[in-house]
Design an enzyme around this catalytic site. Structure first.
Site, PDB file in Angstrom:
ATOM      1  CG  HIS A   1      19.164 -20.825  46.945  1.00 17.86           C
ATOM      2  ND1 HIS A   1      20.427 -20.289  47.052  1.00 17.86           N
ATOM      3  CD2 HIS A   1      18.395 -20.160  47.842  1.00 17.86           C
ATOM      4  CE1 HIS A   1      20.425 -19.338  47.979  1.00 17.86           C
ATOM      5  NE2 HIS A   1      19.197 -19.256  48.476  1.00 17.86           N
TER       6      HIS A   1
ATOM      7  N   PRO B   1      34.669 -29.787  49.079  1.00 17.79           N
ATOM      8  CG  PRO B   1      34.984 -27.981  50.515  1.00 17.79           C
ATOM      9  CD  PRO B   1      35.684 -29.181  49.970  1.00 17.79           C
TER      10      PRO B   1
ATOM     11  CE  LYS C   1      26.678 -32.895  43.767  1.00 21.53           C
ATOM     12  NZ  LYS C   1      25.504 -32.105  44.082  1.00 21.53           N
TER      13      LYS C   1
ATOM     14  CE1 TYR D   1      26.471 -26.287  43.662  1.00 20.62           C
ATOM     15  CE2 TYR D   1      24.120 -25.917  43.954  1.00 20.62           C
ATOM     16  CZ  TYR D   1      25.423 -25.695  44.347  1.00 20.62           C
ATOM     17  OH  TYR D   1      25.686 -24.890  45.433  1.00 20.62           O
TER      18      TYR D   1
END
Length: 394
Positions: free
Chosen positions: A72, A293, A297, A385
């Protein structure tokens, strides 16, 4: 028995460390309190940072991940009915994440462990750590009704939040930082096609929602629920109706529902134990830290701990660099606290907090709007991210 590294815990962090050590010629034994089927059956995270993806390849267990995982290059955040695309690759110089479930990571690592012939003791009970301040620590445990002793050079505590490793550190040495959130995530696993090609994090007045996936045909959805909610009170129909309510209308309209394969509620907490080492004991993953969550991580932080510990032990055994041992805790904690900050921030921005006053609510909404509408803000989101870089040893 003797080995170089005793690994307490046979989940993904213990297995990954064992696999890396084994390939480097460093002997190790894993002690796991559960059965293999129990370990394989845990349903957990599914978003892998690029650093963890590369570490799995380094460990020689990336073949199925590369064949079946979903790369992604972006993620979406929905707020006020609008969807904002965070271009992960474009904002980070090409970095991406991989959608590949922790269950699959564990299966790959267990298969590699079995193929290597390295020793693993499942259903090991009464595990106790000894001589942590000495040069030759040892571990005692029971297996198949027999008392066992394992002598070693170092011990890696990969046995999770409730394990014995952290408890072996004296109370006057350990400092704990914790925040428990007043809500949890109700998660549903279903054999339905994903509602969107990228993950969607949704903020809504009724609470947070997340649209995730495990494959093109299996999805994982979550909704925020109050602390104390019970799974049995949530029928499939109630869950899907609530999820639709919290999603932007265009997504809700194309959501495909189906019977839940698995349904559970996970409480949210932030937790850090310092230091992450004591004598010859090194805490790894959930034994030392927990993150909510929201930032994806948890498993990734465990992988970065594993990477740091492996790099140090490889230098110790190949070049005698025992001076590097003291770097483990401070190196890991620098990355841990940055991930704790990001996970706390994502949680604070996207969830509904019952105690939040009107002023604080407006400030929170405005901060989220700023980050989403600013390229600099989106870049900050993206670089956190996909995962901050692993720190090199000095």
């Amino acid at each position: 028995m003797k080995t170089q590294v005793a690994i307490i815990g046979g989940g993904p962090s213990g297995l990954l460390l064992g696999q890396l050590l084994q390939r480097a010629g460093i002997s190790n034994v894993i002690l796991e309190r559960q059965t293999p089927d129990y370990v394989r059956g845990r349903i957990r995270a599914g978003v892998l940072e690029q650093g963890m993806v590369e570490l799995l390849r380094k460990a020689g267990v990336g073949e199925r991940m590369d064949a079946e995982g979903l790369v992604h290059a972006g993620v979406e955040i929905a707020a006020n009915g609008q969807r904002v695309h965070i271009d992960l690759a474009g904002l980070t110089g090409g970095k991406t994440v991989m959608i590949y479930g922790q269950t699959e990571v564990t299966r790959d690592l267990m298969a590699a462990r079995q193929a290597s012939g390295a020793s693993t003791f499942y259903e090991a009970s009464e595990v106790a750590l000894h001589g942590l301040d000495s040069h030759q620590p040892w571990v005692t445990f029971n297996h198949n009704g027999q008392a066992q002793r394992l002598d070693c050079d170092y011990i890696a505590g990969c046995d999770g939040f409730h394990g014995v490793a952290r408890q072996a550190i004296p109370a006057d040495v350990l400092k704990v930082f914790e925040r428990v959130y007043p809500f949890g995530w109700l998660g549903v696993l279903a054999d339905t096609p994903p509602v969107n090609e990228e993950l969607v994090y949704a903020a809504h007045p009724r609470g947070f929602a997340l649209c995730s996936m495990r494959s093109p045909t299996r999805t994982r959805y979550y909704v925020q629920v109050a602390a104390g909610e019970q799974v049995q009170d949530w029928s499939d129909e109630r869950f899907w109706d609530e999820l639709k309510t919290r999603l932007p209308q265009d997504l809700a309209a194309r959501l495909v529902t189906g019977p839940a394969i698995e349904k559970s509620i996970a409480p949210l907490r932030s937790f850090v134990a310092e230091p992450m080492q004591h004598g010859r004991l090194f805490l790894v993953g959930d034994a030392a830290h927990i993150v909510p969550p929201t930032g994806a991580k948890g498993l990734n932080l465990a992988a970065s701990d594993v990477s740091t510990l492996f790099d140090i032990l490889e230098q110790v055994y190949q070049h005698g660099r025992t001076d590097l041992l003291a770097q483990y805790s401070p190196t890991c904690l620098r990355r841990v606290w940055k991930a704790e900050r990001f996970s706390w921030w994502m949680t604070s921005m996207l969830h509904q907090f019952p105690e939040l006053d009107a002023f604080s609510q407006r400030i929170r909404d405005t901060e989220l709007d700023y980050f989403l509408s600013s390229e600099a803000g989106r870049r900050t989101l993206a670089e956190n991210y996909v995962g901050l870089p692993y720190e090199k040893l000095v």
